[in-house]
Every structure is written in structure tokens, then in C-alpha cells.
Design a protein around this motif. Sequence first.
Motif, short mmCIF file in Angstrom:
data_model
loop_
_atom_site.label_atom_id
_atom_site.label_comp_id
_atom_site.label_asym_id
_atom_site.label_seq_id
_atom_site.Cartn_x
_atom_site.Cartn_y
_atom_site.Cartn_z
N PRO A 112 -33.99 83.37 30.03
CA PRO A 112 -34.11 82.64 31.29
C PRO A 112 -35.14 83.22 32.26
O PRO A 112 -35.84 82.49 32.93
CB PRO A 112 -32.70 82.72 31.87
CG PRO A 112 -31.81 82.85 30.68
CD PRO A 112 -32.58 83.70 29.73
N THR A 113 -35.24 84.56 32.31
CA THR A 113 -36.20 85.16 33.23
C THR A 113 -37.62 84.74 32.87
O THR A 113 -38.44 84.41 33.75
CB THR A 113 -36.09 86.70 33.21
OG1 THR A 113 -34.72 87.06 33.27
CG2 THR A 113 -36.82 87.32 34.38
N TYR A 114 -37.93 84.76 31.57
CA TYR A 114 -39.28 84.36 31.15
C TYR A 114 -39.52 82.88 31.44
O TYR A 114 -40.61 82.46 31.83
CB TYR A 114 -39.48 84.67 29.67
CG TYR A 114 -39.41 86.16 29.38
CD1 TYR A 114 -40.27 87.03 30.03
CD2 TYR A 114 -38.48 86.68 28.51
CE1 TYR A 114 -40.21 88.40 29.80
CE2 TYR A 114 -38.40 88.05 28.27
CZ TYR A 114 -39.27 88.90 28.92
OH TYR A 114 -39.21 90.25 28.72
N LEU A 115 -38.45 82.07 31.24
CA LEU A 115 -38.58 80.63 31.50
C LEU A 115 -38.86 80.37 32.98
O LEU A 115 -39.48 79.37 33.33
CB LEU A 115 -37.30 79.91 31.09
CG LEU A 115 -37.13 79.66 29.59
CD1 LEU A 115 -35.82 78.94 29.34
CD2 LEU A 115 -38.30 78.84 29.04
N ALA A 116 -38.37 81.29 33.86
CA ALA A 116 -38.51 81.08 35.30
C ALA A 116 -39.97 81.01 35.74
O ALA A 116 -40.29 80.49 36.81
CB ALA A 116 -37.78 82.17 36.06
N PHE A 117 -40.90 81.54 34.86
CA PHE A 117 -42.32 81.42 35.19
C PHE A 117 -42.77 79.96 35.14
O PHE A 117 -43.70 79.56 35.79
CB PHE A 117 -43.17 82.27 34.22
CG PHE A 117 -43.07 83.74 34.49
CD1 PHE A 117 -43.63 84.28 35.65
CD2 PHE A 117 -42.40 84.59 33.62
CE1 PHE A 117 -43.54 85.64 35.92
CE2 PHE A 117 -42.30 85.95 33.88
CZ PHE A 117 -42.87 86.47 35.03
N PHE A 118 -42.05 79.18 34.30
CA PHE A 118 -42.42 77.78 34.13
C PHE A 118 -41.49 76.83 34.90
O PHE A 118 -41.93 75.86 35.49
CB PHE A 118 -42.43 77.43 32.64
CG PHE A 118 -43.23 78.38 31.82
CD1 PHE A 118 -44.63 78.32 31.83
CD2 PHE A 118 -42.61 79.37 31.06
CE1 PHE A 118 -45.38 79.22 31.09
CE2 PHE A 118 -43.36 80.26 30.32
CZ PHE A 118 -44.75 80.19 30.32
N PHE A 119 -40.17 77.14 34.87
CA PHE A 119 -39.21 76.26 35.55
C PHE A 119 -38.49 77.04 36.65
O PHE A 119 -37.72 77.96 36.35
CB PHE A 119 -38.16 75.72 34.57
CG PHE A 119 -38.74 75.16 33.33
CD1 PHE A 119 -39.31 73.89 33.30
CD2 PHE A 119 -38.76 75.91 32.16
CE1 PHE A 119 -39.85 73.38 32.14
CE2 PHE A 119 -39.30 75.41 31.00
CZ PHE A 119 -39.86 74.13 30.98
N THR A 120 -38.71 76.70 37.89
CA THR A 120 -38.05 77.40 38.99
C THR A 120 -36.53 77.21 38.87
O THR A 120 -36.06 76.12 38.58
CB THR A 120 -38.51 76.84 40.35
OG1 THR A 120 -39.93 76.78 40.35
CG2 THR A 120 -38.02 77.71 41.50
N GLY A 121 -35.81 78.27 39.12
CA GLY A 121 -34.35 78.17 39.12
C GLY A 121 -33.72 78.60 37.81
O GLY A 121 -32.55 78.96 37.77
N SER A 122 -34.49 78.57 36.72
CA SER A 122 -33.89 78.87 35.41
C SER A 122 -33.40 80.31 35.34
O SER A 122 -32.57 80.65 34.50
CB SER A 122 -34.86 78.58 34.28
OG SER A 122 -35.87 79.57 34.27
N GLN A 123 -33.93 81.19 36.23
CA GLN A 123 -33.50 82.59 36.16
C GLN A 123 -32.00 82.75 36.43
O GLN A 123 -31.37 83.70 35.99
CB GLN A 123 -34.29 83.48 37.14
CG GLN A 123 -33.95 83.32 38.60
CD GLN A 123 -34.80 82.26 39.27
OE1 GLN A 123 -35.29 81.33 38.62
NE2 GLN A 123 -34.98 82.39 40.57
N TYR A 124 -31.40 81.76 37.13
CA TYR A 124 -29.97 81.88 37.41
C TYR A 124 -29.13 81.77 36.14
O TYR A 124 -27.98 82.17 36.10
CB TYR A 124 -29.54 80.80 38.41
CG TYR A 124 -30.23 80.96 39.74
CD1 TYR A 124 -30.15 82.16 40.44
CD2 TYR A 124 -30.97 79.94 40.29
CE1 TYR A 124 -30.79 82.32 41.65
CE2 TYR A 124 -31.62 80.08 41.49
CZ TYR A 124 -31.53 81.28 42.18
OH TYR A 124 -32.17 81.46 43.37
N LEU A 125 -29.76 81.19 35.08
CA LEU A 125 -29.04 81.07 33.81
C LEU A 125 -28.71 82.43 33.21
O LEU A 125 -27.90 82.51 32.28
CB LEU A 125 -29.89 80.27 32.81
CG LEU A 125 -29.97 78.77 33.10
CD1 LEU A 125 -31.02 78.12 32.21
CD2 LEU A 125 -28.62 78.13 32.87
N ILE A 126 -29.33 83.49 33.70
CA ILE A 126 -29.06 84.79 33.10
C ILE A 126 -27.65 85.28 33.38
O ILE A 126 -27.25 86.31 32.86
CB ILE A 126 -30.09 85.87 33.50
CG1 ILE A 126 -29.86 86.33 34.93
CG2 ILE A 126 -31.51 85.49 33.24
CD1 ILE A 126 -29.28 87.70 35.00
#
Lengths: 286, 286, 286, 286
Positions: free
Chosen positions: A108-122
Motif C-alpha cells: 500500500p505504501t508504494y501504491l500511495a505514490f499513484f493513488f492517494t489514500g491507499s497508504q491507509y490500507l497498511i
Amino acid sequence: MKPQIGEESPKFRKFRAKAHELIFEADTPQGKLFDVVLLILILISVGVVMLDSVPDYHKDYSEILWILELFFTFIFTIEYIVRLLSVRKPLVYATSFFGIVDLLSIIPTYLAFFFTGSQYLIVIRGLRLLRVFRILGLHNFVNDSLSIVNSLRRSSRKIVIFLLFVLMVVTILGTALYLLESDINEGFNSIPRSIYWAIVTVTTVGYGDISPITSTGQFLAAIAMILGYAVIAVPTGIVSTEFIRTGKRIQHTNISCPDCGAEGHYHSARYCFKCSAPLKDEIIES
Amino acid sequence: MKPQIGEESPKFRKFRAKAHELIFEADTPQGKLFDVVLLILILISVGVVMLDSVPDYHKDYSEILWILELFFTFIFTIEYIVRLLSVRKPLVYATSFFGIVDLLSIIPTYLAFFFTGSQYLIVIRGLRLLRVFRILGLHNFVNDSLSIVNSLRRSSRKIVIFLLFVLMVVTILGTALYLLESDINEGFNSIPRSIYWAIVTVTTVGYGDISPITSTGQFLAAIAMILGYAVIAVPTGIVSTEFIRTGKRIQHTNISCPDCGAEGHYHSARYCFKCSAPLKDEIIES
Amino acid sequence: MKPQIGEESPKFRKFRAKAHELIFEADTPQGKLFDVVLLILILISVGVVMLDSVPDYHKDYSEILWILELFFTFIFTIEYIVRLLSVRKPLVYATSFFGIVDLLSIIPTYLAFFFTGSQYLIVIRGLRLLRVFRILGLHNFVNDSLSIVNSLRRSSRKIVIFLLFVLMVVTILGTALYLLESDINEGFNSIPRSIYWAIVTVTTVGYGDISPITSTGQFLAAIAMILGYAVIAVPTGIVSTEFIRTGKRIQHTNISCPDCGAEGHYHSARYCFKCSAPLKDEIIES
Amino acid sequence: MKPQIGEESPKFRKFRAKAHELIFEADTPQGKLFDVVLLILILISVGVVMLDSVPDYHKDYSEILWILELFFTFIFTIEYIVRLLSVRKPLVYATSFFGIVDLLSIIPTYLAFFFTGSQYLIVIRGLRLLRVFRILGLHNFVNDSLSIVNSLRRSSRKIVIFLLFVLMVVTILGTALYLLESDINEGFNSIPRSIYWAIVTVTTVGYGDISPITSTGQFLAAIAMILGYAVIAVPTGIVSTEFIRTGKRIQHTNISCPDCGAEGHYHSARYCFKCSAPLKDEIIES
């Protein structure tokens, strides 16, 4: 299932044995320390993400929290790679439950570079805490967990039947309320929403965001409540019965397979139940 | 009880045997396929009605959903007629639980030509899903269902007593709150409504659409809550006890009577328990 | 305990025997009829009072409902007097549970001449329905009721301990929330009210009329909920255990004492357990 | 652990024996009277603090309530000092559960001179009521309490596992709702708050202060409710099983150690399990 390429150098074998002992075993002081540090890092990194979601903190500390988050993810990524290297059958590990959770904890952290908010999935990283029992060397906890899971598995059929019954009740109840109140009560403006209300009622949650206003509707709701109140006895009875029947407890070790990292072997087990690798031999060798 | 007229032509007998095997039995590949297709059709048709009730979809797709609904009802009507023809005692089937449910599953759509909104009643079609266990050939599910039903039947007297007790408590509690707060609290403006509140409270649902505002009222409500919270233990205890006592499980087949379509025969059964027709003879003949 | 004055005339003795058989016994056709008529009258009269409390009905039918109410109370008053006359020890009957309920069922209507609203108290008449089991001659229901009551009595000590524990938890929790939020949240403006909120929360009722708004308050509330959710297991476990231990069921008759009207005698009982009068002798005599 | 200074004067020994008998024992009439008076004082003083928190009373009676509060605290302070003097090992008593509770029961009032509001903390005084069982000489209550505590202790591991599972579920559920609705629903504006909502939902409390408004959110919430509704069966099953297994009850006396005041000794106990002092010897001596 054996993705190792050709012969392994003795140096690499030694590294793998060492890494396996450190990461997967909890019997040595270093292994224990590693697990405790990991546990703390997971808790902090989940806490960081939670803090970041609070508007007040997000406004002021957004950047530092994001740097911390990147730092933790970097550590967990390295740990994931070493884990893969330390087992002889990395594919088996990568497709196991913990292997998948470990991967999902860093993506999710890496995805957050492309999709805002995805870091919360961690927060899914929290699932790694399930290892906490093994970390603390608490065999009894593992055994008790398995005893609960076994009781639930044996009563799963009855619980499925019960849930199907509940689903039918809420479907019919929701439709009845929709027919009764859809014209006068905004809350019942569709059948799915009325079913949502019926679930809120039968499970005795009772938000109150939707509630019947006609006398007939309140009468039906009252019946649903009493039904839900009495019917809770059924799953409880089912599960209690299984718990009582489950007298014997299966004993498990906290040994981890040197080849695929599988856990939960019996005390008497000599081979991994998942990849048939002999257990503990590498440790004996080293 | 035998509504067949005169002698049956051999051709009709053959058709009936064939239809019975297809519709009522689940042991042959065709019978299984028929059941699975039926299951899917039921789920889709219930889904269609639910979608139609959502304002956004109703506005845009009202017509296509209504045509689909007519189409499904047409299929289920044909199926119902064939079912009636395929048993030798159609009246026995038509008056059985599933016979009535099958009829109720098609009537609402036709009624919708006269009464707007009645088509939503077809969610009762969902009850046909109860056949799902037989369809999937899951004998264990049927046995477990019967074991739950038997436990509940044996504890039904105690549950009735418990419910009567709850009804008395909520009646007296509701009246007390009516006397206390009817003048100052709009929510308690009649005894039936106050009883509705008492049920909402004792069952721990707690919508909050009505709640006491005086100190005495809140004190009484608090007592009611603690009572309801502790008293939930009673039905649970009753049902748990019955579940524990119910050790033995009755074995049932998924054979269906060729004459009346009754289900749930014992493995040792040779005659239908409902219409005394010999079981499976037609299949053996054909 | 024997308030009869001097010698009774044979005529009065005969009347009393007849009345006792009609009112207290349910074995003869007339006795049964009497009980069923009484049951219906009670249900109607409670229904009348409830209707009267609904504003719409009260406006239009207030007078006719009041006349009906007076009529029913008149009948129940006569019945109460005959009951007193038909037993040889009227004082014992009058001070028994059902004697008091019978009296409380008629007083509120008379009080309504002086205090408006008191007529609603006659819903206590509903308690007379407890006789319904005896009326229907359902010995099994009486036995099951007693078996539930016995189980609860045996576990009453543990339930009291549990309730004391819950009371302490809600007191401390309520005070904590009062200290935290009394300044900023109108709902927690006093400790008793905060305790009311704590009870609403721990029992999982959750009206939502009062709810914490600070983070710390919500954190404490979350702990209270999980505690309440897990702790419900305790009374359930206690009661289940007693239910399981209570294997044997005590057999009771529906014979009623000719002297004091006490009920629930054993099959083997020859004397009333409350006033020591010989059972059934008058019936044998008459 | 023996803080007595040098030799004790015979006079002081006698005073201590007398005080110990009065305060710690409940077998003599004076000891019983002391306990009952103490019980009443505690109840009144807690009631006084609660009254003081109600705005209406605070306005009018603030001063008298504060004087009462000071008076009660003064009495409890003296009692605490005498308690310390009456045992031979005051440090052991002061660091025991009841010793700490006794101290915490008097401190808040003194703190109120410096920090306004701290006097409400004296509701912790309520914990002293736990002595109520010993006071009333109800051995059975003590035994039943211990039997409940033992059952819970034996099932504590399983309950911890269950709670960890619930915590993971609410964390993931709360995050999911945060991602879904944080932009459009004020209630889900941070992950911790969304987790608070998830706990409110899974425990079936259901305040309704925060509730999902999107269809997907309501669907997830419905799943969470059904999960929470079915999963309540697990702790109940665990605890019930332990209660049923716990057949034997341990017998405890209400003798109190003359040296450290510890309670809950076995009937066969001759020495204190906490400080090894011989039990009852002083009483025999005096």
C-alpha cells in the motif's frame, strides 16, 4: 516447487541457516529479540498511519509521518526479501497466509505514490500481529486458538444454516417495512436499505438512523427485536455445545519449517506437513 | 386425495416419471443441473425486484426490470404447472409447505397488474432457497437443520414461558413510563408506543428515537436494561441445554416422494410418510 | 388464620364448595369455561385501557371506553368477592401473590375517580394471565416454569454478584466520563446521568441520546462496550450451567387448596403446604 | 516486611488485638456492627458526592454537601490510620488491594483543595463495598465469587485471543469505512474515530451518533453486525464451558490475618498465605 538455481554456495547456505534461525525461530535470544523488535515496529507503523488520518495531526505533521511511513515500509521490504531468501522454497512461503500478509503489508505504501489514500490500507499489517503468540513463545495461546478455531469449524455448518435463516428473516422483514413505510418514511426508500434496517434491528445494534414511524411498522419491528433477542440463543447454544464436546487439546510447537516457513507443527512431527521438508535438520547441521 | 382422472395414458406416465426425476430428484446429472439453474433464476429474480425498489434504478430501468420480472414469473409459472403434473397426487403437493411457497412466489407479479407495489411481495420467493440444501446434495446440512429445529422444538415450551414473561415486563414498564412522561415527552404519548419503547430497551436494541428524559424515567430504564441484559441468559441457557442433550442425529435422504413430492424420508423408509406412496418405485420402473 | 365466624350454615358450605370448584378448579367443564371467559375478559379490559391511552382514540371514544372499563372492573370486583367467600381462609388467600394481584387489578379504576390517570395502572391485571397455564390445564408448562425459576434461584447468588460488579463498573465509568466531559457535553452534566449513560453502554442498548464527544471519552466508551460485550458471557454461563445441572423435573398438579386457594401442590400431596388444609376433601364430600 | 520498632508495649499489643478484632473480624457482635456502620457510611458518602454533581443540588446545597464530604473523609482517614496500627505488618496491608483502595478512598477529598473536581474521584470508595460479603458473613457469596473468578481466570487466555480477534476486525473494518466515507461523512473523519464506530457496531451497542450513509458502507456495516451478533457466541461458549467444568467449590473462611489483614483463608489454613503469620493466635491469646 523448488526454485533454487543449481547448487547453492556453502556461504549462501550458511547465511540462509542463520537468517532462518533469526527470523523464523523464537527459541534463541537473537530470534526472540528480532521478533520483539518486529512487533514494536509493526505497532508503531500502524499507529503512525492512524495518526496521519486524524485531521489535526495530518495538517501539522503530514510530512514527518509520511517519511516515517516510508522508513518503516523500507525496513519491512528488506525483511520480506530476507524472509524469501532464508527459506529453500520461497514460492511456498510467498503463497502461504503469512507470506501474502507480509506482501500486502508493504504494497500500500508504494501504491500511495499513484493513488492517494491507499497508504491507509497498511493497517492490514496488523494481521502480522497474529504471530505475536509464537513470538512470545506462548504455546498455550496457540493451542487455545486452535481449540477455538476447531470448535467453530465443527459448528460451522450449523452457523451457516442459522445465518441463512437470519438472512431470510431480514429480507422478508425489510420488504414488509418497505411496503408499509416507503411512501411516508425517507429511511425505507428502497428494499436493500430496508433490509439494512432489518439487520440493524434483528442484531440488536439499533442505530436509530432509520426507525419505523407507523404503528404497524413499530409492531413488526417489536416482533423482529424479540425474535432477534431470543434467537441469539441459537448460535450461542451451538458454539457452547461444541466447546463442551472439545475436551482434548492438540499440542503444537513453535518450530518453523526451514524450507517454506510453515508453522504449527506437532511435537512429534519430523517432516513439514506442507512441503515435506525435514524439520530442524539445518539447525542441527549448523 | 387421488385427483387423477380415470386411467392415465402410458405416454403421460412416462412424461410424469421423467418430469418427476428432473424436478424433484437431485441424484441424476440433469436433476442437479435443473436445480442449480432454478437456484440461479430465483436469486436473479429476487435481485431484480430489489433493484427495482431503489429510486435511482427505478427511474431509469423501470421498464426493463418489469419485463425481466414478467419473464421470470412466466418461467416459474410453467415450472409450477409441470410440478403439479409430475406428481400423482397434485393436491397433496399443492397444499404442502413448498407447494404453497411455490404458488406464492408467482402470484404477486400477476397481482401487480391490479395493485401497484404488490410485485415486491415476490421476495417470498426467497423461501424457495430452503431447497438449496437438497439441491447441493448436502445431507449433513439437512441433518444439522433438523437437529437445530428439534432442539428448538423441545425447548419451545420454555421459550414461550420466557417470552410471556418478557411481554409482561414490557407491558408494565411501558405503562409506568407512559404515566411518568406522557405529559412532557412526545415519545411516550400512548401505552402501545411506550410498550414499543420498552421492547426496544429490554431487547437492548436501543434506537434512541424514544428515550426517557426525567430522572425517574431514566432510573426505570436503567433497571430495564440491566434486566434485559441479564435475562438474555435464560433463553441461551435453555437452548444450550437442549443442544447438549441432543447428541444423536437423525439421518435423512434427499429422496422425494413420486406421488406428492414430500421430502426428508429416512434411509430405511420404503413408503412416503405423508401419502403412503411407495418410494422410488417409478424410477425403478422407468 | 381461621377467620370464619362460628358454625357455617350447610347452605353456605354448599355454595362455597360450588364456587370453589367453579373458580379455582379447572378440571370440570364449567371450571374450564369460567377460566377461559375470565382470560378473555382480562385481555379485552387491558386492551381497552391501552386503546384509551392512544390520543386519537381517547379523543373520540373516551366515554365508551371508560364505561367499558367500569363494567369490567365491576365484574372483576364481584369475582374477587366470590373468590374471598369461596375459600375457608379468606385472609390467607387475600395475602397470597394472586390474592394481592386480584385486588390490585380492581383498585386503580376506583382510584381514577380521585386521581386522573390512575386507571392505566390496571395493566397490572396482566399478571393475572399467569394463571393461564393452569387454566389451559398445561401441567408441563407449570413444570417448565418451575424448572426455570428453580434454575434461576440456584444461580441467584452468582447473578447478584455479577450485578454488583456491573454496578461498580458503571459507577466508576460514569464518574470518569463526568469528569472528562461535563464541561463540554450537555449529556454528562451530573454523575447519576453519566451512570445512566454507562448502563446504556455496558448493556449494549446504546440509545445515542448521550454519547461521548472527546477522543478520550470515546476511547473509554469503546473499552466499556467491549467489556459489556464480553461480560454478557458470565450470566449466560451461570444460567446455562444451572439449566444443565437441573436434570430432574418436579411434577406439580393443578389442584387448588379448598381453604386458601394456594396452587402448585405435588401429585402426592394430601395437605396444603401453606395452610395445612386437607386437599380435595370438599370436592369428594360434595 | 516487619516495620515494627523494637519491642511493643503490652498496652499497645492489647489495643492492636482489640482494634484488629473490631475492624477486621466480623464474627463478634461489635465487629459486625462496625462493618454495618462502615457500609452505611460508604453508601451515604458516595451518594453525597453524586448529589453534589447534579447541577440543581450543587447550586443550592453545595456548601453543606462539601462539609458532609469533609466529615466522612475525616472518619475514613481515622479508620485508615487505625487499620494500619491494628496489623503487625502495616506495609503488607498498605500495599494489598484493599489497603490501596482504602487509601484512594480518602485522598481525592484532600486533593480537592488544590484541584477542583477531584473530589468526584471518591466514587472509587465504592470498591470498598466489595467487603460487603465478608461483612454480612456470607461465606457462600465469597465462595461463589471465587468460583466465578476462577472460571474466568481459567478461560482468560481464550478470552484474550477472542478480544485480539475482535480488535483486528474493528481495526480493518474501521479503516475500510474511513476510506469509503471520510470525504462525505463527518463521522468517519479519522481512522481512530472510525474504529470507535466499528466497536460501537460490532458490540451491538449502536449509538447512531456515527452511521454509514453510502450503500457500500451500509453493506459492510450489515456484515459487521451479523458477525458481531454471531461472534458473541464465542465468549459465552468459552465461559459456559469453564463454568460447567468447575464443579467443585473451594471453601473459604472470613478470618482475617492479624498481621497483614489478608482475607480468603482456607478452613484448614493455619498460616497466612501472604505473610506466613499464624492465623487467629492473637484472638486466642486475648
